[in-house]
Motif scaffolding. Structure first.
Motif, short mmCIF file in Angstrom:
data_model
loop_
_atom_site.label_atom_id
_atom_site.label_comp_id
_atom_site.label_asym_id
_atom_site.label_seq_id
_atom_site.Cartn_x
_atom_site.Cartn_y
_atom_site.Cartn_z
N LEU A 24 5.89 14.45 62.33
CA LEU A 24 6.78 15.03 62.59
C LEU A 24 7.93 14.70 63.51
N THR A 27 8.86 11.18 62.35
CA THR A 27 9.70 11.10 61.34
C THR A 27 11.27 11.33 62.03
N GLY A 28 11.27 12.51 62.98
CA GLY A 28 12.63 12.65 63.42
C GLY A 28 13.34 11.38 64.09
N LEU A 31 14.56 8.90 61.57
CA LEU A 31 15.81 9.24 61.25
C LEU A 31 17.02 9.22 62.18
N GLY A 115 14.37 16.75 65.94
CA GLY A 115 14.66 17.81 64.54
C GLY A 115 15.85 17.97 63.99
N THR A 118 16.27 15.50 61.43
CA THR A 118 15.10 15.77 60.31
C THR A 118 15.83 16.95 59.48
N LYS A 119 16.35 17.64 60.14
CA LYS A 119 16.83 18.98 59.26
C LYS A 119 18.38 18.38 58.55
N GLU A 122 16.89 16.71 55.55
CA GLU A 122 16.47 17.34 54.35
C GLU A 122 17.49 18.30 53.68
N GLY A 283 11.54 19.79 59.48
CA GLY A 283 10.52 19.01 58.81
C GLY A 283 9.41 19.64 58.01
N LEU A 428 7.59 15.66 54.72
CA LEU A 428 7.83 14.55 55.54
C LEU A 428 7.63 13.38 54.59
N LEU A 431 10.91 12.43 52.95
CA LEU A 431 11.95 12.18 53.91
C LEU A 431 11.98 10.80 54.16
N SER A 435 14.83 7.96 52.98
CA SER A 435 15.77 7.83 53.85
C SER A 435 16.68 6.96 53.50
#
Length: 457
Positions: A24, A27-28, A31, A115, A118-119, A122, A283, A428, A431, A435
């Protein structure tokens, strides 16, 4: 049953182990760098689009009417906030401070910051790959970008299955039980009465579909957040001299040699990150289902609006709770969960403080029930089609009542924890592998923004 609960608890610990938290956060972070720290450079624009949209006239207004979507940017944001601003903002933060120390708040802030990226990702994928269903409504979310973007329909079906089941737990039964327990403890209202009332109210809102949900939460959510944050701000203003020492306690307990040597740093990271994710759901893949329904011309526009959800949820609402708890010093009293938050507010405001927390919990939890129903029904629609929506809503309404009436939610908590974690894994994966699409759509919208600025000049 006890053995089954023990198995589920072990499975929950496995799912929410360090590997998922690393995925999590990783990934954030990934990104955040790929998007050039968009949560800093474009946050102002996102807030403006959400709360101060430009009124369009003439050809622009006609173009706006033709845009795909069922609800406005603001309503999509409020629907997502309705689902995320819940017991985690009060109970989750209190739990993090007790288990991880005040330093957990720092890691909650950091998880919220990354986050946001990530948001954003998404939401941009949810809008790009959304479709129009057989009823003429917009359908979107991780299941669609996993199928149409990543070309892995089985991953989309996996996500939808986990989300449809998770909605009954963390989005429904857990929330309504929190409401009934709080009302019973503070005001003596029988849990049976609360359960019946919640069934009626839930049915009234959700049977009207996403447009009904959007209208209700568009009014409901801002009021409930302003009420709770307002109470917290009164405490901070009245006790302004305690704020510097509270921050000193938070940071010293995070980075001190004692914390690192004693292993408290690991606990702070674990619980701070975990509760931050539980609060803002960055996420997990839930919020983009609401973002997909927004009327918008570019995926990037709605994505910037969706990004502000984490700011409001974690960096504002959760911070109010955390600072109040640390300033009061009640986290050393042995209290946990909602009782700790109630005691912290009461420490400064007396009985009215406990009432503010109780009433806020009721509204926060009920808004989560509403928002998660939409997530669940969109997921079951993806799996089974339109015929499954009404039966799903009816079962959801019944579960809302049953959750409010039961006194043992250990099984529901265990099930919801497992499926919440399982939701995140396929999302995830999507994502990370998509990306490049996120970056390309971001650049495309940036060109549009530059064009808008030139026309305005």
């Amino acid at each position: 049953m006890e053995k089954f609960e023990a198995v589920l608890t072990s499975l929950s610990n496995l799912v929410w182990g360090p590997h998922l938290l690393i995925l999590l956060i990783g990934t954030g972070v990934y990104l955040t760098f790929r998007l050039g720290f968009i949560q800093v450079t474009r946050l102002g624009f996102g807030l403006k689009e959400a709360f101060l949209p430009k009124q369009k006239t003439g050809a622009e207004a006609e173009k706006q009417k033709k845009q795909r979507g069922d609800i406005s940017h603001f309503q999509a944001l409020m629907t997502a906030l309705a689902a995320t601003v819940g017991t985690g903002n009060m109970v989750g933060v209190a739990t993090a401070v007790v288990l991880g120390g005040p330093g957990a708040i720092v890691w909650m802030w950091l998880s919220g910051f990354i986050g946001m990226a990530t948001k954003y990702a998404e939401a941009i994928l949810a809008v790009k790959y959304r479709v129009v269903d057989e009823r003429g409504e917009i359908a979107g979310g991780p299941m669609y970008y996993l199928e149409h973007g990543l070309k892995k329909k089985w991953l989309g079906m996996t996500f939808a299955l986990f989300a449809a089941i998770a909605a009954f737990g963390i989005g429904n039964g857990v929330q309504t039980n929190s409401i009934s327990m709080a009302l019973n403890t503070s005001f003596g209202i029988p849990m049976l009465v609360t359960g019946i009332v919640l069934m009626v109210l839930t049915g009234f809102v959700i049977l009207g579909g996403v447009k009904s949900i959007g209208k209700v939460v568009g009014i409901f959510v801002p009021v409930m957040i302003i009420g709770y944050v307002g109470g917290g701000l009164v405490i901070l203003i009245m006790n302004f001299e305690l704020i510097p020492s509270a921050f000193a306690t938070i940071f010293s307990s995070t980075f001190s040699a004692e914390a690192i040597g004693g292993g408290a740093l690991g606990a702070a990271i674990r619980y701070g990150v975990a509760r931050g994710v539980f609060s803002n759901e960055a996420g997990l893949g839930s919020a983009p289902i609401a973002a997909a329904a927004a009327k918008t011309d570019f995926p990037g526009r709605q994505a910037l609006v969706s990004m502000t959800q984490v700011l409001i949820d974690t960096l504002i609402v959760c911070s109010i709770t955390g600072l109040t708890i640390v300033m009061s010093g009640q986290y050393t009293s042995g209290l946990q969960g909602i009782e700790l938050t109630q005691a912290s507010f009461a420490y400064f405001l007396g009985p009215i403080g406990e009432i503010i927390v109780t009433v806020s919990l009721v509204f926060f939890a009920f808004s989560t029930v509403i928002g998660w129903c939409y997530y669940g029904e969109r997921s079951v629609y993806y799996l089974l089609g339109e015929k499954a929506i009404v039966p799903y809503r009816m079962v959801y309404i019944v579960v809302a009542g049953l959750g409010a009436m039961t006194t043992n939610l250990n099984l529901i908590w265990a099930i919801s924890d497992v499926f919440n974690g399982l939701m995140a894994i396929p999302n995830l994966i999507g994502l990370l592998f998509l990306s490049g699409i996120v970056v390309a759509e971001t650049k495309r919208f940036e060109l549009e923004r530059q064009k808008e600025l030139r026309q305005a000049a």
